[in-house]
Design a protein around this motif. Structure first.
Motif, PDB file in Angstrom:
ATOM      1  N   ARG A 213      13.969 -31.721  -9.428  1.00  0.00           N
ATOM      2  CA  ARG A 213      14.716 -31.268 -10.598  1.00  0.00           C
ATOM      3  C   ARG A 213      14.919 -29.748 -10.574  1.00  0.00           C
ATOM      4  O   ARG A 213      16.027 -29.254 -10.833  1.00  0.00           O
ATOM      5  N   GLY A 214      13.863 -29.002 -10.277  1.00  0.00           N
ATOM      6  CA  GLY A 214      13.987 -27.548 -10.227  1.00  0.00           C
ATOM      7  C   GLY A 214      14.929 -27.080  -9.143  1.00  0.00           C
ATOM      8  O   GLY A 214      15.697 -26.130  -9.337  1.00  0.00           O
ATOM      9  N   LEU A 215      14.883 -27.763  -7.973  1.00  0.00           N
ATOM     10  CA  LEU A 215      15.762 -27.382  -6.875  1.00  0.00           C
ATOM     11  C   LEU A 215      17.227 -27.623  -7.230  1.00  0.00           C
ATOM     12  O   LEU A 215      18.080 -26.752  -7.016  1.00  0.00           O
ATOM     13  N   PHE A 216      17.512 -28.796  -7.788  1.00  0.00           N
ATOM     14  CA  PHE A 216      18.891 -29.100  -8.150  1.00  0.00           C
ATOM     15  C   PHE A 216      19.398 -28.182  -9.266  1.00  0.00           C
ATOM     16  O   PHE A 216      20.564 -27.780  -9.270  1.00  0.00           O
ATOM     17  N   PHE A 217      18.514 -27.858 -10.200  1.00  0.00           N
ATOM     18  CA  PHE A 217      18.918 -26.957 -11.276  1.00  0.00           C
ATOM     19  C   PHE A 217      19.223 -25.558 -10.729  1.00  0.00           C
ATOM     20  O   PHE A 217      20.191 -24.910 -11.134  1.00  0.00           O
ATOM     21  N   GLY A 218      18.406 -25.099  -9.793  1.00  0.00           N
ATOM     22  CA  GLY A 218      18.662 -23.805  -9.167  1.00  0.00           C
ATOM     23  C   GLY A 218      19.951 -23.791  -8.368  1.00  0.00           C
ATOM     24  O   GLY A 218      20.694 -22.802  -8.382  1.00  0.00           O
ATOM     25  N   MET A 219      20.223 -24.902  -7.658  1.00  0.00           N
ATOM     26  CA  MET A 219      21.470 -24.980  -6.908  1.00  0.00           C
ATOM     27  C   MET A 219      22.676 -24.979  -7.840  1.00  0.00           C
ATOM     28  O   MET A 219      23.720 -24.389  -7.532  1.00  0.00           O
ATOM     29  N   MET A 220      22.539 -25.638  -8.996  1.00  0.00           N
ATOM     30  CA  MET A 220      23.635 -25.643  -9.954  1.00  0.00           C
ATOM     31  C   MET A 220      23.882 -24.233 -10.489  1.00  0.00           C
ATOM     32  O   MET A 220      25.045 -23.785 -10.596  1.00  0.00           O
ATOM     33  N   ILE A 221      22.815 -23.511 -10.828  1.00  0.00           N
ATOM     34  CA  ILE A 221      22.976 -22.147 -11.319  1.00  0.00           C
ATOM     35  C   ILE A 221      23.588 -21.254 -10.241  1.00  0.00           C
ATOM     36  O   ILE A 221      24.366 -20.339 -10.536  1.00  0.00           O
ATOM     37  N   ALA A 222      23.260 -21.535  -8.980  1.00  0.00           N
ATOM     38  CA  ALA A 222      23.802 -20.722  -7.885  1.00  0.00           C
ATOM     39  C   ALA A 222      25.310 -20.860  -7.774  1.00  0.00           C
ATOM     40  O   ALA A 222      25.984 -19.959  -7.249  1.00  0.00           O
ATOM     41  N   THR A 223      25.875 -21.959  -8.255  1.00  0.00           N
ATOM     42  CA  THR A 223      27.336 -22.109  -8.198  1.00  0.00           C
ATOM     43  C   THR A 223      28.059 -21.103  -9.087  1.00  0.00           C
ATOM     44  O   THR A 223      29.262 -20.885  -8.908  1.00  0.00           O
ATOM     45  N   LEU A 224      27.341 -20.484 -10.025  1.00  0.00           N
ATOM     46  CA  LEU A 224      27.955 -19.436 -10.839  1.00  0.00           C
ATOM     47  C   LEU A 224      28.344 -18.225  -9.998  1.00  0.00           C
ATOM     48  O   LEU A 224      29.221 -17.446 -10.384  1.00  0.00           O
ATOM     49  N   LEU A 225      27.680 -18.063  -8.849  1.00  0.00           N
ATOM     50  CA  LEU A 225      27.989 -16.950  -7.948  1.00  0.00           C
ATOM     51  C   LEU A 225      29.151 -17.265  -7.021  1.00  0.00           C
ATOM     52  O   LEU A 225      29.602 -16.387  -6.288  1.00  0.00           O
ATOM     53  N   LEU A 226      29.630 -18.517  -7.036  1.00  0.00           N
ATOM     54  CA  LEU A 226      30.717 -18.924  -6.141  1.00  0.00           C
ATOM     55  C   LEU A 226      32.061 -18.662  -6.804  1.00  0.00           C
ATOM     56  O   LEU A 226      32.370 -19.257  -7.838  1.00  0.00           O
ATOM     57  N   PRO A 227      32.879 -17.768  -6.264  1.00  0.00           N
ATOM     58  CA  PRO A 227      34.176 -17.492  -6.884  1.00  0.00           C
ATOM     59  C   PRO A 227      35.086 -18.716  -6.846  1.00  0.00           C
ATOM     60  O   PRO A 227      35.064 -19.503  -5.894  1.00  0.00           O
TER      61      PRO A 227
END
Length: 305
Positions: free
Chosen positions: A131-145
């Protein structure tokens, strides 16, 4: 022998010059408050000037818009720009453009609320491996233009024959939750008491019942905040419709405004500005009606009592 020293008596004709720190403190606060309000008013005037200029220019003739004319108000007050804007352009009525924008905005709001709320409930209330890994990956998409995925997405929708439809603009709202709104709702849900879920499970409720009957009513501020931002972003979106829509009668308002500007012939800037004012009204009304929920939705102080 003890000598007693008597303090000198003040003369009646000499004014008292006693130091009053409280009066000086009040004066300093008033000066600071005055300076603060003056600076704030100046900044507000700078921020609101473009909007004021747009409203004032919507009543000007084209000859007074731009060029050497720098006056804010015009002596030739006229409603002709609004009449021209309401007539439409390119054989398409203005109400068609408004309807198209409304379809896209409402669809984006519904899709975002559904996908973001379900995703947020999973991250906030359901314990599963990674759960933590997937949540972190989702937040990382905010950095994707967004521009990085434009070409792959367009190729996919073109091969599926979905170009010049609203599906490319709306399907992502329902199937791919926006990371910002998911994070907003996750933080809101995490501050809700976990005892509510436990009490519901004792009564035999599952995740669907807990989500529908407990979480959604308590998430009202977060849901309304999400609706406001999603509505405004979709209503003002220009790049998405520009990529996927080719037929003028499917254009939303941002694309319709572009039709008034023609580089080969004369451009009707007055009608374009008038339509911009009309396009601003739904967003302004929507914001004013629900603005009190924005702070409640963004804050994550939890429940009291």
């Amino acid at each position: 022998m003890t000598t007693t020293v008597t303090p000198p008596q003040a003369r009646p004709d000499m004014p008292s010059q006693e130091y009053n720190p409280q009066a000086e403190s009040v004066l300093a606060k008033r000066i600071k408050s005055t300076i603060f309000h003056v600076v704030t008013l100046v900044l507000v005037a700078i921020v609101l000037y473009p909007a004021l200029w747009m409203v004032a220019s919507s009543f000007k003739p084209n000859s007074e818009i731009g060029g050497t004319n720098t006056s804010l108000w015009s002596s030739n007050f006229s409603m002709d720009n609004f009449v021209t804007a309401m007539d439409g352009i390119g054989g398409v009525s203005t109400m068609t453009f408004f309807t198209n924008s409304l379809i896209l905005a409402v669809g984006a709001v519904v899709g975002t609320i559904v996908s973001a709320s379900i995703s947020a409930y999973a991250f906030a209330r359901i314990k599963f491996p990674g759960r933590g890994l997937f949540f972190g990956m989702m937040i990382a998409t905010l950095l994707l233009p967004f521009h990085v995925v434009i070409i792959p997405q367009y190729i996919i929708f073109q091969q599926l024959g979905l170009v010049d439809t609203y599906i490319p603009l709306l399907i992502g709202k329902f199937l791919a939750a926006d990371a910002f709104f998911v994070f907003l709702m996750v933080q809101f849900m995490r501050n809700l008491p976990a005892e509510l879920d436990e009490a519901a499970r004792i009564d035999g409720a599952g995740h669907v019942r807990i989500f529908r009957s407990i979480m959604l009513p308590l998430m009202k501020p977060a849901l309304i905040s999400t609706s406001i931002f999603s509505f405004i972003w979709s209503w003002n979106d220009f790049l998405g419709p520009l990529l996927y829509l080719n037929t003028p009668d499917k254009y939303p308002l941002p694309l319709a405004l572009r039709l008034f500007v023609d580089q080969t012939q004369s451009s009707d800037y007055g009608a374009m500005i008038a339509m911009s004012v009309l396009a601003l009204l739904p967003v302004l009304i929507f914001f004013l009606v629900f603005q009190r929920y924005i702070v409640e939705g963004v804050s994550t102080q939890g429940l009291k009592g």
